[in-house]
Design a protein around this motif. Sequence first.
Motif, PDB file in Angstrom:
ATOM      1  N   ASP A   1      -4.141   6.250   5.790  1.00  0.00           N
ATOM      2  CA  ASP A   1      -5.069   5.364   5.080  1.00  0.00           C
ATOM      3  C   ASP A   1      -4.543   3.926   5.088  1.00  0.00           C
ATOM      4  OD1 ASP A   1      -6.760   7.514   4.479  1.00  0.00           O
ATOM      5  OD2 ASP A   1      -5.649   7.978   2.648  1.00  0.00           O
TER       6      ASP A   1
ATOM      7  N   GLU B   1      -4.930   2.406   8.554  1.00  0.00           N
ATOM      8  CA  GLU B   1      -6.290   1.951   8.854  1.00  0.00           C
ATOM      9  C   GLU B   1      -6.541   0.572   8.256  1.00  0.00           C
ATOM     10  OE1 GLU B   1     -10.978   3.161   8.043  1.00  0.00           O
ATOM     11  OE2 GLU B   1      -9.380   4.590   7.551  1.00  0.00           O
ATOM     12  N   LYS B   2      -6.114   0.376   7.018  1.00  0.00           N
ATOM     13  CA  LYS B   2      -6.287  -0.937   6.393  1.00  0.00           C
ATOM     14  C   LYS B   2      -5.450  -1.993   7.121  1.00  0.00           C
ATOM     15  CE  LYS B   2      -6.307  -1.106   1.863  1.00  0.00           C
ATOM     16  NZ  LYS B   2      -7.683  -1.569   1.556  1.00  0.00           N
TER      17      LYS B   2
ATOM     18  N   ALA C   1      -5.934   6.852  12.617  1.00  0.00           N
ATOM     19  CA  ALA C   1      -6.336   5.877  11.600  1.00  0.00           C
ATOM     20  C   ALA C   1      -7.809   5.516  11.718  1.00  0.00           C
ATOM     21  CB  ALA C   1      -5.480   4.621  11.731  1.00  0.00           C
TER      22      ALA C   1
ATOM     23  N   MET D   1      -0.139   5.102  -1.277  1.00  0.00           N
ATOM     24  CA  MET D   1      -1.211   5.364  -0.316  1.00  0.00           C
ATOM     25  C   MET D   1      -0.662   6.144   0.872  1.00  0.00           C
ATOM     26  SD  MET D   1      -3.797   2.630   1.546  1.00  0.00           S
ATOM     27  CE  MET D   1      -4.421   2.046  -0.026  1.00  0.00           C
TER      28      MET D   1
ATOM     29  N   ARG E   1      -2.660  12.329  12.562  1.00  0.00           N
ATOM     30  CA  ARG E   1      -4.007  11.899  12.200  1.00  0.00           C
ATOM     31  C   ARG E   1      -4.302  10.508  12.744  1.00  0.00           C
ATOM     32  NH1 ARG E   1      -5.851  10.725   5.972  1.00  0.00           N
ATOM     33  NH2 ARG E   1      -7.568   9.299   6.485  1.00  0.00           N
TER      34      ARG E   1
ATOM     35  N   GLY F   1     -12.188   7.642  10.017  1.00  0.00           N
ATOM     36  CA  GLY F   1     -13.379   7.267   9.261  1.00  0.00           C
ATOM     37  C   GLY F   1     -14.300   6.302   9.983  1.00  0.00           C
TER      38      GLY F   1
ATOM     39  N   TRP G   1       0.823  -1.210   0.000  1.00  0.00           N
ATOM     40  CA  TRP G   1       0.000   0.000   0.000  1.00  0.00           C
ATOM     41  C   TRP G   1       0.856   1.259   0.000  1.00  0.00           C
ATOM     42  CZ3 TRP G   1      -2.785  -2.604   4.610  1.00  0.00           C
ATOM     43  CH2 TRP G   1      -3.695  -3.552   4.134  1.00  0.00           C
TER      44      TRP G   1
END
Length: 422
Positions: free
Chosen positions: A245, A248-249, A321, A241, A319, A324, A236
């Motif tokens: 982001d 988070e994955k 993760a 990426m 930030r 969202g 990623w």
Amino acid sequence: MTHLFKDFRKKFNRTARRIALTAATAISMTFSFNAAAAQLQQHPARQPMTSAFTMPAEAAVNGTTVGDANSAKPAPKTPYKYSDARLQLVEDHMRKTQLGQDLLKFAEDEKIAIRLSRGSAMDDNSADKITFSGLNFGDHILLNGDVSNDDAIMLTLAHELRHSWHKRIAKADALELEPKRQWIRDRIEEADAFSFEVHFGYEYEQATGKKLNLGNRANACAGDGYLCLVESYRGWRDGGMAAPDAYEKLLEKAFVHVHGLDYDSDFLKDQLDTYGDIVKRPAIGYLYSAEWSNPASEADYTDAMRRIVTVGINPASDRSAFAGWTPLDLQSLAKTGGEDDAGAEKLKASENKFAEARAAFDNYQAALTNKIQLDIKTPPLQISVPNAGTPPLDVPSTNVSPMVPVKLSPAPPVVPKQPGGA
């Protein structure tokens, strides 16, 4: 009750954070970013906290006890693999990245001691064929010097410092939570520690241009193994990426990994042990009563869970993760590792014991309150003494004859002297 006091209690009653390498599966679970692999990490049964730093470092390394200082033999020279010199080298490698510098500065500021130790001194059950790569007791971290590769020790240190950060900066353990949210919080912390370790390794390679080499090469990624986390995150990030982001994955995969290693059994067992202790000794419920009388609000819980998974170690600027994730996501067992019948049964047992502990404490508190009120209403015993006036003198009785007056003869008159007389 202050969180400081409660945290002191948890040091002794909650399981030490551990990373374990199982010898039988090390070859298939070793970790590497280049072509090596992942190490099996496991959360074993809890044991009372003991501090290795109540004795000299040499004693902790060699597993010896401290006797009379005057009669003790000179301490043997510490082998290099357990020495401060080796630890210094590991930390020097870690400082090659900004993230590593930040981690070690955090440890220094928080006065978290870090030591290398013999694996045998860290093992609480030699029969289970599991040796620990790292132990975290909150105020100190032990690293297994028997692990031959410095890169593996460095990643273990990153993992353990992340757990210390959860407690000291994210302050996730300060939340008052009922069993289900306690369980989810523990899952999030463990999944984040694995994810952070992978993230740190990737950042190290990018900063140094050196591929981490942690021993024997492993088989290709399969199932929920740790190597799958490594390969996925690298793919990623290399594909462009953004780190939050990709993180988070990565967390979503790490939840499955943690669940597969059966950390859940230990998380829930720790709850059962705690509430069982309250049932036996209701007075200690004062330390836990906020968990049922004043649990964390949804907003406070959501904010804390998002702080746990900031990609760096500065929640004010880094930030999360979980940006969202909705509040419902952060209270979902399905989203944080999944549900199964065994876990549901253990959670139900913990919730029942939680209610039993609450009732035991409430009964104890009510009985104590009634006793205090009874003591206040009952006047103290008064001893009434009649007023008898002034007591008479106790003079012994004697027979005294009356005094007889004494008659005196009158004095003869005075004749004045005649002038001129003879």
